[in-house]
Design a protein around this motif. Structure first.
Motif, PDB file in Angstrom:
ATOM      1  N   THR A  74       0.823  -1.210   0.000  1.00  0.00           N
ATOM      2  CA  THR A  74       0.000   0.000   0.000  1.00  0.00           C
ATOM      3  C   THR A  74       0.857   1.259   0.000  1.00  0.00           C
ATOM      4  O   THR A  74       0.510   2.251  -0.640  1.00  0.00           O
ATOM      5  N   PHE A  94      -0.707   9.504   5.678  1.00  0.00           N
ATOM      6  CA  PHE A  94      -1.319   8.194   5.484  1.00  0.00           C
ATOM      7  C   PHE A  94      -0.635   7.215   6.437  1.00  0.00           C
ATOM      8  O   PHE A  94       0.597   7.092   6.433  1.00  0.00           O
ATOM      9  N   ALA A 147      -0.091   3.549   6.963  1.00  0.00           N
ATOM     10  CA  ALA A 147      -0.210   2.258   6.270  1.00  0.00           C
ATOM     11  C   ALA A 147       0.498   1.192   7.087  1.00  0.00           C
ATOM     12  O   ALA A 147       1.464   0.576   6.654  1.00  0.00           O
ATOM     13  N   ASP A 169      -6.149   6.639   7.873  1.00  0.00           N
ATOM     14  CA  ASP A 169      -5.625   5.373   8.402  1.00  0.00           C
ATOM     15  C   ASP A 169      -6.094   4.241   7.510  1.00  0.00           C
ATOM     16  O   ASP A 169      -7.288   4.073   7.284  1.00  0.00           O
ATOM     17  N   LEU A 170      -5.139   3.449   7.003  1.00  0.00           N
ATOM     18  CA  LEU A 170      -5.483   2.340   6.124  1.00  0.00           C
ATOM     19  C   LEU A 170      -5.631   1.014   6.870  1.00  0.00           C
ATOM     20  O   LEU A 170      -5.897  -0.025   6.261  1.00  0.00           O
ATOM     21  N   ASN A 187      -9.902   4.350   6.292  1.00  0.00           N
ATOM     22  CA  ASN A 187     -10.096   3.739   4.977  1.00  0.00           C
ATOM     23  C   ASN A 187     -10.721   2.355   5.135  1.00  0.00           C
ATOM     24  O   ASN A 187     -10.285   1.571   5.978  1.00  0.00           O
ATOM     25  N   CYS A 203     -10.600  -3.884   1.903  1.00  0.00           N
ATOM     26  CA  CYS A 203     -10.740  -4.123   0.455  1.00  0.00           C
ATOM     27  C   CYS A 203     -11.994  -4.933   0.142  1.00  0.00           C
ATOM     28  O   CYS A 203     -12.745  -4.588  -0.776  1.00  0.00           O
ATOM     29  N   ALA A 261      -7.656   0.114  -1.365  1.00  0.00           N
ATOM     30  CA  ALA A 261      -6.681   0.588  -0.365  1.00  0.00           C
ATOM     31  C   ALA A 261      -6.153   1.968  -0.739  1.00  0.00           C
ATOM     32  O   ALA A 261      -6.766   2.988  -0.420  1.00  0.00           O
ATOM     33  N   SER A 262      -5.027   2.033  -1.443  1.00  0.00           N
ATOM     34  CA  SER A 262      -4.311   3.289  -1.627  1.00  0.00           C
ATOM     35  C   SER A 262      -5.056   4.303  -2.494  1.00  0.00           C
ATOM     36  O   SER A 262      -5.053   5.502  -2.209  1.00  0.00           O
ATOM     37  N   ALA A 284      -7.744   5.799  -0.486  1.00  0.00           N
ATOM     38  CA  ALA A 284      -7.171   6.740   0.484  1.00  0.00           C
ATOM     39  C   ALA A 284      -6.892   8.092  -0.169  1.00  0.00           C
ATOM     40  O   ALA A 284      -7.140   9.145   0.427  1.00  0.00           O
TER      41      ALA A 284
END
Length: 337
Positions: free
Chosen positions: A13, A73, A75, A97-98, A142, A145, A310-311, A314
């Motif tokens: 990510t 971010f 990750a 926040d992922l 975030n 998936c 994910a990314s 974000a």
């Protein structure tokens, strides 16, 4: 131009955040942290960024990252973000926040993840298509998936109160397991193989329930089974949605097209979505057929788990939070074939 920092930048990510932000005209990545790789070039780990990113990994605290950045971010693994986020939030710095640490209500998180939450603050759930409040948020969690593709697939019917039960069946690429090798990502175990796992107990179910019950609080009959397939990227979710009444295909299409009319990253298509059509992009493709004999709608959604899962999502949240065009830096075609 704003400055962005990535805490935990050595994983998939983190690398994907940097790849996508290279094309963003309003953002420069100025800090990329990694405790293990501090002092090494980012491009030694993320070879696809060679000649494009001139950064070294740093081992610096969250407070320092915050002081040097406008948006950060996180990750990092589940259970780690709660140690970091309190040092990032200052009322000025935007934080995304992922991990899973802030996606769920505290008591549900503790039950699902088996961890005591050290920082039970609330965050906006960062699924922009369903949460316009992202625009006013300083802190966003975030989504996972799997929930991204599944919730978007079922949301129009849930909002209409038409679902009696739903069964989600997802096929995920191997990158969903993260950068560290495991039995499920070991080539001899995965080549020409499909592996089902956590048939009834996957922890992302809590996010499905949370988000779909927001749209219809009577909807509780939600099931999910994931599989890993020998693909690097992508999640294809087949949603078997049993409805309270018989529906015509035209009526279903109207509901989906109306709900997603102004959502640039959801494409309601005629036909069956494929992973190849979204790979490397921030799009979620949705298609469906109606099984009128069984009051069932079969809805298929396709996303790239590293981008919309994910990314990319974000960055979509960052754009909205910072007042940029939602599609900035993300309006790219998939890499097909």
């Amino acid at each position: 131009m704003i400055k962005a920092g990535i805490i935990g930048a050595s994983g998939y990510t983190g690398g994907e955040l940097m790849r996508l932000l290279l094309g963003h005209p309003e953002v420069n990545v100025t800090v990329a942290t990694s405790r293990k790789l501090a002092g090494t070039d980012v491009c030694d780990t993320h070879a696809h960024l060679r000649g494009l990113v001139d950064l070294e990994f740093q081992n610096v605290g969250a407070g320092e990252v915050r002081s040097r950045c406008d948006v950060v971010f996180a990750a990092v693994p589940h259970g780690t973000a709660m140690d970091i986020v309190p040092h990032l939030i200052d009322g000025k710095t935007k934080v995304i926040d992922l991990s899973a640490d802030y996606r769920l209500r505290t008591d549900i998180f503790e039950s699902v993840y088996g961890l005591k939450h050290k920082d039970p603050r609330e965050a906006v759930f960062g699924l922009p298509e369903l949460h316009p409040e992202v625009a006013d948020a300083g802190f966003v969690a975030n989504p996972g998936c799997f929930p991204t593709g599944a919730v978007l697939a079922a949301a129009p019917l849930a909002k209409a109160g038409l679902i009696s039960s739903v069964v989600f069946d997802s096929k995920s690429g191997i990158t969903g397991a993260g950068v560290e090798p495991s039995q499920t990502s070991h080539y001899p175990n995965m080549a020409e193989n499909v592996q089902a796992y956590k048939l009834t107990t996957h922890r992302h179910v809590a996010e499905f329930v949370q988000e779909l019950s927001r749209l219809d609080n009577s909807l509780t009959n939600i099931s999910f089974t994931p599989h890993v397939v020998p693909s690097i990227r992508g999640i294809l979710t087949t949603s078997h949605i049993f409805t309270r009444e018989k529906l015509k295909l035209e009526d279903v299409r109207s509901m989906y097209e109306e709900m997603y009319a102004d959502k640039p990253f959801v494409r309601v298509i005629k036909g069956i979505p494929s992973l190849g059509a979204v790979r490397g992009s921030n799009f979620c493709d949705i298609g469906f057929e109606v099984d009128r004999h069984n009051n069932r709608i079969v809805v298929v959604s396709a996303i790239d788990n590293l981008v919309k899962g994910a990314s990319g999502q974000a960055i979509q949240n960052m754009n909205i939070m910072c007042g940029f065009d939602e599609i900035e830096g993300l309006w790219n075609a998939a890499t097909f074939p």
